[in-house]
Scaffold this motif. Sequence first.
Motif, PDB file in Angstrom:
ATOM      1  N   GLN A 161      46.958  47.264  47.186  1.00  0.00           N
ATOM      2  CA  GLN A 161      45.632  47.853  47.052  1.00  0.00           C
ATOM      3  C   GLN A 161      45.543  48.610  45.735  1.00  0.00           C
ATOM      4  OE1 GLN A 161      47.700  48.696  49.628  1.00  0.00           O
ATOM      5  NE2 GLN A 161      48.547  50.547  48.695  1.00  0.00           N
ATOM      6  N   ALA A 162      44.322  48.809  45.252  1.00  0.00           N
ATOM      7  CA  ALA A 162      44.118  49.465  43.959  1.00  0.00           C
ATOM      8  C   ALA A 162      44.712  50.865  43.980  1.00  0.00           C
ATOM      9  CB  ALA A 162      42.630  49.517  43.638  1.00  0.00           C
ATOM     10  N   ARG A 217      41.742  46.893  39.337  1.00  0.00           N
ATOM     11  CA  ARG A 217      40.987  46.863  40.590  1.00  0.00           C
ATOM     12  C   ARG A 217      40.410  48.224  40.956  1.00  0.00           C
ATOM     13  NH1 ARG A 217      45.445  45.013  44.431  1.00  0.00           N
ATOM     14  NH2 ARG A 217      46.491  46.567  43.148  1.00  0.00           N
ATOM     15  N   HIS A 225      37.010  47.444  39.553  1.00  0.00           N
ATOM     16  CA  HIS A 225      36.453  46.147  39.958  1.00  0.00           C
ATOM     17  C   HIS A 225      37.436  45.475  40.918  1.00  0.00           C
ATOM     18  CE1 HIS A 225      34.178  46.857  36.235  1.00  0.00           C
ATOM     19  NE2 HIS A 225      35.347  46.959  35.627  1.00  0.00           N
ATOM     20  N   GLN A 226      36.985  45.150  42.140  1.00  0.00           N
ATOM     21  CA  GLN A 226      37.899  44.504  43.073  1.00  0.00           C
ATOM     22  C   GLN A 226      38.469  43.204  42.526  1.00  0.00           C
ATOM     23  OE1 GLN A 226      35.344  46.216  44.684  1.00  0.00           O
ATOM     24  NE2 GLN A 226      36.059  46.867  46.703  1.00  0.00           N
ATOM     25  N   ASN A 227      37.742  42.562  41.610  1.00  0.00           N
ATOM     26  CA  ASN A 227      38.238  41.306  41.048  1.00  0.00           C
ATOM     27  C   ASN A 227      39.091  41.533  39.802  1.00  0.00           C
ATOM     28  OD1 ASN A 227      36.264  42.076  39.267  1.00  0.00           O
ATOM     29  ND2 ASN A 227      35.093  40.189  39.328  1.00  0.00           N
ATOM     30  N   MET A 254      36.283  40.128  49.439  1.00  0.00           N
ATOM     31  CA  MET A 254      36.974  41.409  49.282  1.00  0.00           C
ATOM     32  C   MET A 254      38.172  41.507  50.222  1.00  0.00           C
ATOM     33  SD  MET A 254      34.945  42.501  46.993  1.00  0.00           S
ATOM     34  CE  MET A 254      33.246  42.397  46.421  1.00  0.00           C
ATOM     35  N   ASP A 255      38.165  40.729  51.284  1.00  0.00           N
ATOM     36  CA  ASP A 255      39.258  40.744  52.257  1.00  0.00           C
ATOM     37  C   ASP A 255      40.262  39.626  52.013  1.00  0.00           C
ATOM     38  OD1 ASP A 255      37.919  42.837  53.646  1.00  0.00           O
ATOM     39  OD2 ASP A 255      36.635  41.356  54.614  1.00  0.00           O
ATOM     40  N   TYR A 256      40.158  38.958  50.852  1.00  0.00           N
ATOM     41  CA  TYR A 256      41.021  37.802  50.566  1.00  0.00           C
ATOM     42  C   TYR A 256      40.944  36.799  51.717  1.00  0.00           C
ATOM     43  CZ  TYR A 256      43.273  39.653  46.359  1.00  0.00           C
ATOM     44  OH  TYR A 256      43.528  40.094  45.086  1.00  0.00           O
ATOM     45  N   TYR A 305      38.700  35.541  43.554  1.00  0.00           N
ATOM     46  CA  TYR A 305      37.726  36.003  42.568  1.00  0.00           C
ATOM     47  C   TYR A 305      37.543  35.080  41.374  1.00  0.00           C
ATOM     48  CZ  TYR A 305      38.010  40.344  45.185  1.00  0.00           C
ATOM     49  OH  TYR A 305      37.963  41.284  46.180  1.00  0.00           O
TER      50      TYR A 305
END
Length: 858
Positions: A193-194, A263, A266-268, A801-803, A829
Amino acid sequence: MFPNIKLVGIPLLVLTLVGCDRQPESANAPAAQSAFALNDLDYFQNRGVGVMAFHDDHPESRQGGVIMVMHGNRIATNGDLRLEPTPGQWSPVPKLENRVVDREAGEIRTTLSYPDERQNLVGFNPLYYPDLELTYDVVVSTEGDAIKVRVDLDRPIPDEWVGEIGFNLELYPADLFGMSWIMDDQSGIFPRQAYGVTVPEGSEPNPQIVQTSPLKGLVPLDNHRARPAPLATGRTLSVAPESDEMRLQIETRDGHLELLDGRVQHQNGWFVVRTTIPGGVSENALEWTIRPNVIHDWIYQPVIQHSMVGYHPQQSKVAVIETDPNDNFDQPMQLIRLTPSGEHQVVLDKKPQAWGDFLRYRYFHFDFSDVKQEGMYQLVLGNQRSKPFRIADNVYDQNVWQPTLEYFLPIQMGHMRVKEKYKLWHDASHLDDALMAQVDINHFDGYVQGPDTLTDFAPGEHVPGLNRGGWYDAGDEDFRIESQSGEVFILSAAYEEFDVQHDNTLIDQTLRLVEIREPDGVPDILQQIEHGLLTVVGGYQALGRLYRGIIVPTLTQYVMGGDFSGQTDNLIYDPELEPHERTATHSGLPDDRWVFTENNPGREFDAIANIAASVGPMRDYDEELANDALTAATELWQVERPVENDGVRRNKVRAAVELFRATGADEYRDFILSERDFIIDEFRSVGWAVARAVHQLNDEALTQAMRQSAAEFYRDIEASMADTPYGLTFEMQLWGRGWDLQRQGVAHYFLHQAFPEEFGKEYLLNILHYVLGTNPGSNNQSYASGVGAKSKIAAYGINRMDYSYVPGGVIVGTALIAPDFPELKEFPYLWQQSEYVLGGGASRFMFLALAADKLLNE
């Protein structure tokens, strides 16, 4: 079937490669180089490691700058000067001015500049316009087992930009999760996680980057100002020291390296290694030494590529084996039949037949077409076993097309609450649709509103009647007219061609409720066609014209994934209310989506055809909606439009065909026949559309001319099936080829139906096999999520977002890292590989699976 090509006497398509031990002089060079050198494809190669320098120019897609492929895996990308520590999709990008490969000097010099002129183009329009003019060179060279990266500026950077401009190299995150890093005397684990949030002093963004909002002050553009704190700072970074395949060392000559987690913003995002450029320098402003570990005896392992679903007994069955050219591959393969006892039967044992070279690999075919006994099978190559697959008459009618209809389409339904037993996919969204777009606006996602709304509605005025129907498209929430109406067409065509009566979903438009796996006694496909017409025809009735698209106005809303019901407050905007005020139906917050309009004859004729195609299926289901659809299509047809090019003309012919099919009226027949010369001249692009009605037109001359054109077309198609090892013709590029191939497949079906003797079905079946797993690269799999023994389960959909994935969604597929590396990462992404779309992906796949089942069981 897949044509074979003998290796003898056939020139290789690619003479050098990365990730395979192929040298510039020969495809069979016996030894690896001990140092990096430029190969014939103009990138640096050392055995299984290659470094590309600006072959690709798509940094917003994580595909540009300096790219590193290590032992069959792209580990780093986007090595270039950037204006932010962890740039996002709409961040400023430079313009590539020139790229020179200097073999005498052993270097690649690329000249780039800020600002990029693309910022002023319709459809690009990033939100950030830096007040910066800078030209620079990125010079990549070698020094033994190391890569050298140098940056030369045309002038020292302005004082106000010191500390903001840096050289970034992005590291692919998913393969690094749980791996270690060492920076001088610091160390850590790459987090799943970020990690590493900080907020700049005063919570202000960089004042040199001007943020502009299309809302013109009504709503803040973006409150995502947090920047990542470095995970570590130092002079030398070692990435994944425990992995021989991925170990990478980066050292900076001056200044320091920062390891950042992109991340955070940006989540991507990817992990980023960065060195800022100091002030007062121009030449040699930065120099890095990069040492990727090279396994000197590394060879790419053979990959077995086959349909993850299986094959019909009567069709050709060819598995593709992808190998390293220097593997001296010469081993037999077995086809085994699985039995309940586990004593599996060897059905076929033979050596695969050599096909030839494609991109960086050498290919072989294993043909087992003569095996027709139904059952479960596997392919065995040495110590490798393929995924299991079936040979059966109903192979395409068992959990192949059904997930698209049972899951993907219901989950994508806008304005509806979608439940699946214990799971809520999303609540009813965008019930406040929509405000008329502001004029003279170039939206960040490419929508353009000119100086007029083209309707009776003023800019910012609420347009009633737009909060029914429509599907999210598909990782995004916007409604594009071509996607919405295109989905109506393909579903209508599937219903008519295959009589799809499948019912496994409750859809209640009054309650705005969808219940997955709850049959309601009505064919699901008809309810989906209805849902599309509610937005397309409903939009026409509301606006007096077709909309161009409906989309959220701000980037903060646009990048949201998951439950789109949270994108807006679902209350109609009332400018008389304060932003925090609300009533039962209205609020003072202008977060409602915007509806855009345009004059676009090509898109309008396309939509007319799509609407008209729905009239027949709707007549026995909802006569009132069928009449509304026909009224909309006929009224839109009567509008005078310029036909400025062949594309518009093709769409007009197609619109006339569908209106003729819906009405039988002479007006449309006469127009089609008046275009007979154009139809024959443009047969390969418009012939399929006319084929849907050619026998009802009762014009023998046109029918015979089309029959001859179909025969000529398919002869060329058969010849082109030798272009790739997959029995298809295509060129790999930035975007995967899956959607384009499926579009061809649908067209081929209608040509085969109209002219079965002249136009074959093999190419169509090869397209389906390609989508189902017979595709290039080491990560070959079914592009249809949840379909087959192995499929894409981390995709660019609403739950990216949850892969995760949406069952029945279909990605675009394996893409090209230029010049020769096919890639499909397990990363949701990369939209150019893993995005779902509406109107072109999932439902076309469903159509092709239904078509294969029909054609093979007739």
